[in-house]
Design a protein around this motif. Structure first.
Motif, PDB file in Angstrom:
ATOM      1  N   ASN A  26      36.177 -17.058  38.954  1.00 46.66           N
ATOM      2  CA  ASN A  26      35.825 -18.138  39.869  1.00 46.66           C
ATOM      3  C   ASN A  26      36.952 -18.278  40.889  1.00 46.66           C
ATOM      4  N   GLU A  62      37.455 -20.286  43.346  1.00 50.62           N
ATOM      5  CA  GLU A  62      37.923 -21.652  43.600  1.00 50.62           C
ATOM      6  C   GLU A  62      38.920 -22.136  42.546  1.00 50.62           C
ATOM      7  N   GLN A 107      27.377 -20.778  49.956  1.00 53.30           N
ATOM      8  CA  GLN A 107      26.204 -20.609  49.124  1.00 53.30           C
ATOM      9  C   GLN A 107      25.198 -19.699  49.828  1.00 53.30           C
ATOM     10  N   LEU A 121      29.205 -15.980  48.207  1.00 51.44           N
ATOM     11  CA  LEU A 121      28.629 -15.812  46.881  1.00 51.44           C
ATOM     12  C   LEU A 121      27.289 -15.094  46.954  1.00 51.44           C
ATOM     13  N   GLU A 143      24.109 -18.806  43.369  1.00 51.14           N
ATOM     14  CA  GLU A 143      24.737 -20.101  43.160  1.00 51.14           C
ATOM     15  C   GLU A 143      25.777 -20.071  42.048  1.00 51.14           C
ATOM     16  N   ASP A 144      25.830 -18.983  41.351  1.00 55.41           N
ATOM     17  CA  ASP A 144      26.817 -18.814  40.291  1.00 55.41           C
ATOM     18  C   ASP A 144      28.214 -18.686  40.912  1.00 55.41           C
ATOM     19  N   PRO A 145      29.169 -19.549  40.559  1.00 58.51           N
ATOM     20  CA  PRO A 145      30.523 -19.468  41.136  1.00 58.51           C
ATOM     21  C   PRO A 145      31.258 -18.184  40.780  1.00 58.51           C
ATOM     22  N   THR A 202      33.878 -21.599  49.863  1.00 55.55           N
ATOM     23  CA  THR A 202      32.795 -20.768  49.347  1.00 55.55           C
ATOM     24  C   THR A 202      31.509 -21.052  50.110  1.00 55.55           C
TER      25      THR A 202
END
Length: 487
Positions: free
Chosen positions: A35, A37, A59, A94, A97-99, A57
């Protein structure tokens, strides 16, 4: 105090308790989660960085719009260095939606240092879906690039690198094109690459002993490549069988450099050094084949009385394959294995022995040197990639060995250079010689030093229009490249 607070927040956010990990944890012990972030600020904090860049990030729903706007800003700033940049930010796109699905990372318009590079090196390996890495005016040094290369080679899905607006004093760009590089797309726009940098890049594309086998597109637009540099690039295209798209737009290439590029597209004669190297390779191949056969025969003779079923079946399979190859060689002469289309044009295979003097002796030698190539093609090509010097059908004509030229390259962009009408006949001849056997589908020569109404240029455009499967994308790519900065 601030860095410690950020690290604590990152650990809490990731579900780790500070009493469990914080006291004993340092940079080397940190386990990246994938991840961006969390990992990026966490790693920066562990290096006691005072001003940690933010992470932005994107989306999937907003990727297209935001990316287009950001690219536009970048291109404008390439022309105007006085633009006011926002605070440093690491942009992560990304895939979903999966970080943990970061597919693109971009550092744009802020100077990285060795600490940031160290963080990226550690973090990149955890990004299993990362496809591209983009540095624009990031102030990278040669040493930083070399450090990143070691990590890039270990990233399973990373195939595209953009390094623009980053002049490197030691011209290390060619390391991105090494023979074992996994990259398929590389953009090196606006890096002030000159003739020496072009020489290194040309050698990385191919030599008589090695060639890049994975790179499909190379963008060298908006650099300072002149005639000498173009000649080096052309030399690198002689034995490169992978590159499909090459842009040299907005450089300083004149008729001499353009002539070298045009000559590479058509059939060309091997130089004396290349002929010598070819003979060495043929000899090495023959010796290698002999050693391999001897080794196989020896292993068969030394089989144990009760071999395992696996090893026995493997040995039988190898021997059976060898026997088939041997029988094929006896049934068909080596010369007949050449492409039937090229037999009529290839006195290299059937050479008259009645001719006396030096001419006859050269022909005889050439015929002999090609026999090992054809005789061993089936056996060697099954287990290894043939050197570019041996990978093509060679013709013998007028005392020279002739290769058919580069027919792999599909798109060549030479817009905005210093090419005059003198070079146009060379390009027209090369395009006509390529015919239907493959070759260029797109050749861009706009904005050079000749009239758009020039008769030869009109003929070239008509010829390319018949085969240009990429025509619908031409204007879009041209507009994108025109927004870069001049050298």
């Amino acid at each position: 105090m601030l860095s410690g607070f950020k690290l604590l927040a990152c650990l809490l956010f990731s579900g780790q308790t500070p009493t469990e990990n914080l006291p004993a944890q340092d940079f080397d012990e940190y386990q990246c989660s994938g991840n961006v972030e969390i990992d990026f600020p966490g790693l920066c904090a562990l290096l006691d960085m005072k001003n940690i860049p933010a992470v932005c990030t994107k989306q999937p729903a907003s990727l297209t719009t935001e990316t287009e706007e950001e690219d536009t800003d970048d291109n404008k700033s390439l022309i105007d260095d006085s633009s006011i940049w926002p605070k440093p930010c690491l942009h992560a796109e990304l895939e979903s939606e999966d970080p943990l699905s970061a597919k693109n990372l971009k550092i744009s318009g802020w100077r990285v240092d060795e600490q940031i590079v160290r963080v990226l090196q550690k973090m990149l390996l955890s990004l299993s879906k990362l496809q591209s890495l983009h540095f624009w005016q990031a102030g990278l040094t040669d040493q930083m690039l070399i450090s990143l290369l070691n990590t890039i080679s270990l990233c399973s899905n990373l195939r595209a690198v953009t390094l623009e607006g980053n002049p490197l004093p030691e011209r290390s760009y060619h390391l991105l094109l090494s023979e074992d590089s996994i990259l398929t797309h590389l953009s090196l726009r606006n890096n002030r690459i000159g003739n020496e940098g072009a020489r290194l890049i040309g050698s990385a594309l191919s030599t008589t002993r090695s060639a890049n086998k994975n790179l499909l597109s190379l963008n060298l637009a908006f650099n300072c490549i002149g005639d000498e540099g173009a000649a080096h690039i052309a030399k690198g295209l002689r034995f490169n069988c992978a590159l499909l798209f090459l842009s040299l737009s907005n450089n300083q290439i004149g008729d001499s450099g353009a002539g070298h590029l045009a000559a590479t597209l058509a059939e060309f004669a091997l130089t004396h050094e290349e002929v010598v190297e070819r003979r060495k390779l043929l000899l090495e191949r023959t010796q290698d084949s002999s050693l391999r056969v001897s080794s196989d025969q020896s292993s068969v003779g030394q089989l144990p009385s009760v071999p395992s079923s696996t090893s026995l079946s493997a040995s039988k399979g190898e021997n059976k394959a060898k026997k088939k190859e041997a029988s094929k060689k006896e049934e068909k002469p080596a010369a007949n294995k050449e492409n039937p289309k090229s037999n009529k044009k290839s006195p290299d295979i059937k050479v008259p022995q009645s001719k006396g003097g030096k001419q006859g002796s050269k022909e005889k030698l050439t015929a002999q040197e090609d026999k090992p190539t054809t005789a061993l093609n089936e056996q060697v090509e099954a287990v290894e990639i043939v050197n570019p010097l041996l990978d093509r059908l060679v013709q013998y004509r007028d005392g020279e060995l002739i290769l058919p030229g580069n027919t792999t390259l599909s798109s060549l962009n030479l817009e905005g250079n210093k090419i005059t009408e003198k070079s146009l006949p060379l390009f027209l001849t090369s395009l006509e010689m390529q015919g239907e056997e493959g070759g260029l589908l797109r050749l861009c020569l706009q904005r050079n030093l000749f009239s758009p109404d020039c008769e030869l240029y009109v003929k070239i455009k008509e010829l390319m229009a018949l085969r240009d499967a990429l025509n619908k994308n031409t204007s879009e790519q041209t507009e994108e490249e025109e927004q870069g900065a001049q050298c």
